[in-house]
Write an enzyme that holds these catalytic residues in place. Structure first.
Site, mmCIF file in Angstrom:
data_model
loop_
_atom_site.group_PDB
_atom_site.id
_atom_site.type_symbol
_atom_site.label_atom_id
_atom_site.label_comp_id
_atom_site.label_asym_id
_atom_site.label_seq_id
_atom_site.Cartn_x
_atom_site.Cartn_y
_atom_site.Cartn_z
ATOM 1 N N LEU A 70 0.951 -1.184 0.103
ATOM 2 C CA LEU A 70 0.009 -0.003 -0.189
ATOM 3 C C LEU A 70 0.811 1.319 -0.060
ATOM 4 C CD1 LEU A 70 -2.489 -1.434 2.760
ATOM 5 C CD2 LEU A 70 -2.497 -1.716 0.393
ATOM 6 N N ARG A 71 0.628 2.279 -0.544
ATOM 7 C CA ARG A 71 1.675 3.348 -0.860
ATOM 8 C C ARG A 71 1.559 4.528 0.413
ATOM 9 N NH1 ARG A 71 5.437 0.171 -3.268
ATOM 10 N NH2 ARG A 71 4.913 -0.390 -5.519
ATOM 11 N N ASN A 101 7.870 -0.541 2.843
ATOM 12 C CA ASN A 101 8.666 0.501 1.693
ATOM 13 C C ASN A 101 7.737 1.766 1.423
ATOM 14 O OD1 ASN A 101 7.127 -1.284 0.191
ATOM 15 N ND2 ASN A 101 8.465 -1.107 -1.500
ATOM 16 N N ASP A 312 2.176 -9.794 -3.974
ATOM 17 C CA ASP A 312 3.339 -8.645 -4.288
ATOM 18 C C ASP A 312 2.431 -7.734 -4.975
ATOM 19 O OD1 ASP A 312 5.529 -7.179 -4.222
ATOM 20 O OD2 ASP A 312 6.750 -8.542 -5.629
HETATM 21 O O1 DOR Z 1 8.620 -5.507 -8.531
HETATM 22 C C1 DOR Z 1 8.487 -5.115 -7.054
HETATM 23 N N1 DOR Z 1 7.811 -3.970 -6.757
HETATM 24 N N2 DOR Z 1 9.018 -5.921 -6.395
HETATM 25 C C2 DOR Z 1 9.210 -5.620 -5.184
HETATM 26 O O2 DOR Z 1 9.878 -6.457 -4.622
HETATM 27 C C3 DOR Z 1 9.053 -4.300 -4.724
HETATM 28 C C4 DOR Z 1 7.663 -3.880 -5.619
HETATM 29 C C5 DOR Z 1 7.650 -2.481 -5.332
HETATM 30 O O3 DOR Z 1 7.568 -1.851 -3.972
HETATM 31 O O4 DOR Z 1 6.977 -1.609 -6.257
#
Ligand code: DOR
Length: 440
Positions: A70-71, A101, A312
């Site tokens: 989730l961003r 992240n 993911d």
């Molecule tokens: O493709 C990916 N995107 N792999 C990851 O491990 C992180 C993720 C992201 O946060 O966009």
């Protein structure tokens, strides 16, 4: 409040149940499974309730996705906790574990509390925050793990910034062992990958794109397994994508190492050929690999070497994907396509039984994360997913609930999308199809 689901195929791998029956939910908990009569509104003291005919549907524990992005905070233009939770509910998920992240990273108590309080206000499903292992996920200094545990973190991970320093990783494993805290590892030797963009192989050569060798994933999996053996701790490996990785984990499990792993639908549904035409929606880390790798992933799922299916889910804005391949962000959205890709590419093809597939989306992630849910036992949370295993539909990226539309599955015809999702006894998706609609 009660809700009675009548005549569905109830599959609860945690209880070994796969039979046609009814499921009664009362006040947010599973009250009865089997042949259940409608509560008597006068004598049972339960005034308001609904009975829904779900014959032809599959009724399972709410799906649990142990790996999403989730961003919020920091990148709300891609996804927020609210929009991600909506997408998850539409995909049949009742619990999701967001990675740390964000910006700032989820690496301290205040950040975990922010995620949990925002989720309590804005999300209809359960959010199980994952904390960073090192401060700012920079792989240098241990994060405030004890405090994050106290504030409700479910697991820890440095996600796409895997800790390259083996000594630090060993200490973290020893420390997390004290809390029996799951460590979720994205395995990648960053020095070997350099600035690779896709799987290293024949397709990357033809396209002229720098490759990421499968060995970069496999080296780090082998290292983390060796460290988990040394520390005597448990280890979970995220998004396994290569045949070599499956073999390393198979051997570790055989000698009794406490290791679990997940793969994602893209690794059993697509090969690196999907990148042809420089399709940035197929740019993901770890990268899509070869047909032989896809076969090995399916074999690993069938044997039980691969315990869980996670998404993911990695939302990115259009301007981060509609650029040159080397400039595009890694990742694809996955919450709304995971269940149908599992049904279409694993169950319909005979790789997994429906019950084994459901276990990898429910009971297994619940047990790896040690969270409630993932079963339909009486007294458990009434987190329930209802889907039609036979109904075909075509994926339309523009209609996804996620704020971002970066999927390589746009236009594909699949089977088995969620019809309704129930969390804590509340219908959080598909209300109009379920309540007062008669037969679903
Ligand atoms: O493709 C990916 N995107 N792999 C990851 O491990 C992180 C993720 C992201 O946060 O966009």
């Amino acid at each position: 409040m009660w809700l009675l689901l009548k005549g569905g195929r109830i599959i609860d791998p945690a209880s070994g149940i796969d039979k046609i029956g009814d499921l009664l939910i009362v006040d947010g908990r599973i009250a009865a499974v089997g042949k259940v009569a409608e509560p008597n509104k006068n004598t049972d003291g339960m005034e308001s309730g609904e009975t829904c005919d779900v014959s032809g549907m599959v009724v399972t524990p709410g799906l649990i996705d142990m790996h999403v992005h989730l961003r919020e905070p920091g990148f709300e233009y891609k996804e927020t906790i609210a929009t991600g939770a909506n997408a998850a509910a539409a995909g049949g998920f009742t619990a999701i574990a967001p990675m740390p992240n964000t910006k700032p990273a989820i690496d301290n108590r205040a950040m975990v509390e922010f995620i949990l309080s925002t989720a309590a206000l804005e999300a209809d499903i359960r959010i199980l925050p994952v904390g960073a292992m090192t401060k700012g996920m920079d792989g240098k200094e241990m994060a405030e793990i004890g405090e994050m545990v106290a504030s409700g973190v479910t697991a820890v991970s440095d996600d796409a910034f895997p800790i390259q320093n083996s000594e630090l990783m060993r200490r973290l494993m020893e420390y997390c062992k004290m809390f029996d805290l799951p460590i979720l590892t994205h395995c990648e030797d960053k020095n070997l990958v350099v600035d690779g963009m896709m799987n290293e192989g024949a397709v990357s050569t033809v396209l002229g794109l720098r490759g990421m060798p499968a060995a970069a994933e496999e080296i780090m999996i082998a290292r983390n397994i060796a460290l988990a053996e040394l520390a005597g701790s448990r280890l979970h490996i995220q998004h396994v994508s290569s045949a070599g990785s499956v073999e390393i984990i198979r051997q570790a499990k055989k000698r009794g190492v406490n290791v679990t792993c997940e793969t994602c639908p893209q690794y059993f549904s697509l090969t690196d050929e999907a990148v042809c035409g420089y399709n940035t929606n197929a740019k993901v880390n770890p990268p899509l690999r070869t047909a032989a790798d896809v076969e090995a992933i399916k074999q690993g799922l069938a044997e039980g070497v691969i315990d869980a299916i996670a998404t993911d889910h990695a939302p990115h804005a259009i301007e981060e994907k509609e650029v040159e391949f080397n400039a595009a962000a890694f990742g694809m959205v996955g919450l709304e396509t995971a269940l149908p890709l599992t049904i279409t590419n694993l169950v319909e093809t005979g790789v997994l039984s429906l019950s084994d597939a459901i276990a990898k989306l429910t009971a297994n992630p619940a047990s790896i994360l040690k969270v409630e849910g993932g079963n339909l036992k009486e007294g458990s949370y009434a987190d329930v997913t209802i889907f039609d295993p036979k109904a075909e539909f075509t994926v339309k990226a523009s209609e996804l609930k996620s704020k971002s539309k970066n999927t390589p599955f746009d236009g594909m015809t699949l089977k088995g999308s969620a019809v309704a999702t129930i969390c804590y006894g509340k219908v959080v998706y598909g209300q109009e199809k379920l309540i007062g609609a008669g037969k679903v």
